[in-house]
Scaffold this motif. Structure first.
Motif, PDB file in Angstrom:
ATOM      1  N   ARG A  46      40.283  36.817  32.289  1.00  0.00           N
ATOM      2  CA  ARG A  46      40.373  35.353  32.307  1.00  0.00           C
ATOM      3  C   ARG A  46      40.424  34.823  33.737  1.00  0.00           C
ATOM      4  O   ARG A  46      39.739  33.847  34.075  1.00  0.00           O
ATOM      5  N   LEU A  47      41.231  35.446  34.559  1.00  0.00           N
ATOM      6  CA  LEU A  47      41.335  34.995  35.949  1.00  0.00           C
ATOM      7  C   LEU A  47      39.986  35.080  36.655  1.00  0.00           C
ATOM      8  O   LEU A  47      39.610  34.184  37.417  1.00  0.00           O
ATOM      9  N   ALA A  48      39.256  36.143  36.399  1.00  0.00           N
ATOM     10  CA  ALA A  48      38.000  36.369  37.113  1.00  0.00           C
ATOM     11  C   ALA A  48      36.973  35.274  36.860  1.00  0.00           C
ATOM     12  O   ALA A  48      36.120  35.013  37.716  1.00  0.00           O
ATOM     13  N   THR A  49      37.053  34.629  35.715  1.00  0.00           N
ATOM     14  CA  THR A  49      36.080  33.577  35.414  1.00  0.00           C
ATOM     15  C   THR A  49      36.218  32.392  36.359  1.00  0.00           C
ATOM     16  O   THR A  49      35.294  31.576  36.458  1.00  0.00           O
ATOM     17  N   HIS A  50      37.346  32.279  37.050  1.00  0.00           N
ATOM     18  CA  HIS A  50      37.573  31.158  37.963  1.00  0.00           C
ATOM     19  C   HIS A  50      37.109  31.457  39.388  1.00  0.00           C
ATOM     20  O   HIS A  50      37.161  30.563  40.241  1.00  0.00           O
ATOM     21  N   PHE A  51      36.664  32.681  39.649  1.00  0.00           N
ATOM     22  CA  PHE A  51      36.249  33.071  40.997  1.00  0.00           C
ATOM     23  C   PHE A  51      34.742  33.242  41.074  1.00  0.00           C
ATOM     24  O   PHE A  51      34.126  33.822  40.186  1.00  0.00           O
ATOM     25  N   ARG A  52      34.164  32.755  42.172  1.00  0.00           N
ATOM     26  CA  ARG A  52      32.763  33.066  42.447  1.00  0.00           C
ATOM     27  C   ARG A  52      32.606  34.510  42.933  1.00  0.00           C
ATOM     28  O   ARG A  52      31.585  35.148  42.680  1.00  0.00           O
ATOM     29  N   ASN A  53      33.598  34.971  43.676  1.00  0.00           N
ATOM     30  CA  ASN A  53      33.517  36.270  44.340  1.00  0.00           C
ATOM     31  C   ASN A  53      34.529  37.233  43.726  1.00  0.00           C
ATOM     32  O   ASN A  53      35.731  36.962  43.739  1.00  0.00           O
ATOM     33  N   VAL A  54      34.037  38.350  43.191  1.00  0.00           N
ATOM     34  CA  VAL A  54      34.893  39.368  42.599  1.00  0.00           C
ATOM     35  C   VAL A  54      34.479  40.724  43.169  1.00  0.00           C
ATOM     36  O   VAL A  54      33.290  41.064  43.203  1.00  0.00           O
ATOM     37  N   VAL A  55      35.477  41.484  43.615  1.00  0.00           N
ATOM     38  CA  VAL A  55      35.268  42.834  44.142  1.00  0.00           C
ATOM     39  C   VAL A  55      36.141  43.783  43.326  1.00  0.00           C
ATOM     40  O   VAL A  55      37.290  43.477  43.006  1.00  0.00           O
ATOM     41  N   ILE A  56      35.602  44.944  42.992  1.00  0.00           N
ATOM     42  CA  ILE A  56      36.333  45.968  42.252  1.00  0.00           C
ATOM     43  C   ILE A  56      36.567  47.163  43.173  1.00  0.00           C
ATOM     44  O   ILE A  56      35.639  47.628  43.851  1.00  0.00           O
ATOM     45  N   ALA A  57      37.805  47.661  43.198  1.00  0.00           N
ATOM     46  CA  ALA A  57      38.105  48.917  43.888  1.00  0.00           C
ATOM     47  C   ALA A  57      38.289  50.005  42.842  1.00  0.00           C
ATOM     48  O   ALA A  57      38.925  49.787  41.805  1.00  0.00           O
ATOM     49  N   GLN A  58      37.752  51.178  43.125  1.00  0.00           N
ATOM     50  CA  GLN A  58      37.734  52.275  42.146  1.00  0.00           C
ATOM     51  C   GLN A  58      38.125  53.582  42.835  1.00  0.00           C
ATOM     52  O   GLN A  58      37.465  54.023  43.782  1.00  0.00           O
ATOM     53  N   ASP A  59      39.222  54.197  42.372  1.00  0.00           N
ATOM     54  CA  ASP A  59      39.608  55.524  42.846  1.00  0.00           C
ATOM     55  C   ASP A  59      38.507  56.505  42.442  1.00  0.00           C
ATOM     56  O   ASP A  59      38.067  56.499  41.282  1.00  0.00           O
ATOM     57  N   TRP A  60      38.102  57.391  43.383  1.00  0.00           N
ATOM     58  CA  TRP A  60      36.911  58.206  43.111  1.00  0.00           C
ATOM     59  C   TRP A  60      37.040  59.533  43.862  1.00  0.00           C
ATOM     60  O   TRP A  60      36.407  59.783  44.861  1.00  0.00           O
ATOM     61  N   HIS A 112      30.112  39.408  36.822  1.00  0.00           N
ATOM     62  CA  HIS A 112      29.671  38.787  38.069  1.00  0.00           C
ATOM     63  C   HIS A 112      30.272  39.444  39.299  1.00  0.00           C
ATOM     64  O   HIS A 112      30.108  38.943  40.419  1.00  0.00           O
ATOM     65  N   ALA A 113      30.959  40.597  39.133  1.00  0.00           N
ATOM     66  CA  ALA A 113      31.464  41.323  40.301  1.00  0.00           C
ATOM     67  C   ALA A 113      30.288  41.735  41.188  1.00  0.00           C
ATOM     68  O   ALA A 113      29.276  42.233  40.697  1.00  0.00           O
ATOM     69  N   GLN A 114      30.443  41.515  42.486  1.00  0.00           N
ATOM     70  CA  GLN A 114      29.329  41.775  43.402  1.00  0.00           C
ATOM     71  C   GLN A 114      29.410  43.116  44.109  1.00  0.00           C
ATOM     72  O   GLN A 114      28.437  43.575  44.702  1.00  0.00           O
ATOM     73  N   LEU A 115      30.596  43.744  44.096  1.00  0.00           N
ATOM     74  CA  LEU A 115      30.764  44.971  44.872  1.00  0.00           C
ATOM     75  C   LEU A 115      31.793  45.870  44.196  1.00  0.00           C
ATOM     76  O   LEU A 115      32.824  45.382  43.714  1.00  0.00           O
ATOM     77  N   ILE A 116      31.522  47.166  44.162  1.00  0.00           N
ATOM     78  CA  ILE A 116      32.518  48.173  43.797  1.00  0.00           C
ATOM     79  C   ILE A 116      32.761  49.030  45.031  1.00  0.00           C
ATOM     80  O   ILE A 116      31.828  49.638  45.570  1.00  0.00           O
ATOM     81  N   VAL A 117      34.005  49.042  45.492  1.00  0.00           N
ATOM     82  CA  VAL A 117      34.399  49.865  46.628  1.00  0.00           C
ATOM     83  C   VAL A 117      35.047  51.130  46.078  1.00  0.00           C
ATOM     84  O   VAL A 117      36.092  51.056  45.416  1.00  0.00           O
ATOM     85  N   ARG A 118      34.456  52.272  46.333  1.00  0.00           N
ATOM     86  CA  ARG A 118      35.029  53.540  45.881  1.00  0.00           C
ATOM     87  C   ARG A 118      35.837  54.153  47.022  1.00  0.00           C
ATOM     88  O   ARG A 118      35.363  54.213  48.159  1.00  0.00           O
TER      89      ARG A 118
END
Length: 217
Positions: A46-60, A112-118
């Protein structure tokens, strides 16, 4: 919660939501489960729908990672050992590259997430933070990405509040970003008082601690 700061609206192009490690191994039933970790997924969506910019961090992590207790004979999960960059808490094997446990939670809906940082990809160095690895010298590249995009304000959510989320928040502040942590969109491990320590360190560094009700419903 922290005193009010003048932060731009969530949909301002200068803002980004950073979603930390909402992965199967940190969800109940996973190898390093955080109690209630699955409860935050609908709120993050729900929170993410209010942001234009979303980044995901992923343990890898690669197999045999230095942070795994299995890589240190005679040691158990949650022991501490000295590695070349300092003290390291040892963990159960988790978020191994390509595994089911490393995958993002199936209900996480961030199209709409633009980046996944591993992170944690270096076998010899752990990486709690989405910004800087645990040797405190090796950047992930996230700081440069955000600054090149003109982003100066970040909101953090995810797992676990007292480790990867807190380290990411502190490094965001150190890099000069206005930083807010949405407390009810996180869950903590709370190992030997780690939750209160993390909250105190973040407040001292100028991270704004807030609840989602103060943002958007």
């Amino acid at each position: 919660m922290s005193p009010s700061l003048n932060l731009p609206p969530l949909n301002d192009p200068r803002c980004a939501l950073i979603v930390i490690d909402v992965q199967n191994d940190f969800i109940p039933g996973g190898q390093l489960a955080v109690r209630g970790g699955d409860e935050i997924v609908p709120l993050i969506n729900r929170l993410a729908t209010h942001f234009r910019n979303v980044v995901i961090a992923q343990d890898w992590h690669p197999t045999g990672h230095a942070s795994f207790a299995s890589s240190h004979p005679g040691h158990a999960p949650f022991d501490s050992v000295q590695l070349p960059y300092g003290a390291q808490t040892l963990w159960p094997d988790h978020c191994i590259q390509g595994s089911h446990g490393a995958q993002l939670h199936a209900d996480l809906d961030l199209p709409h997430a633009q980046l996944i940082v591993r992170k944690g990809c270096n076998r010899d160095i752990d990486s709690y933070s989405a910004f800087v690895e645990a040797d405190r010298r090796t950047p992930t590249g996230l700081t440069g990405y955000l600054k090149e995009r003109g982003i100066d304000t970040v909101y953090l959510v995810g797992l676990a509040l007292d480790y990867c989320v807190a380290w990411s928040a502190l490094d965001a502040r150190a890099a000069g970003f206005s930083t807010a942590l949405i407390v009810d969109a996180c869950r903590a491990i709370d190992l030997d008082g780690s939750l209160q320590r993390a909250l105190g360190e973040m407040e001292a560094a100028g991270v704004k601690l807030m609840n989602s009700q103060a943002l958007a419903n």
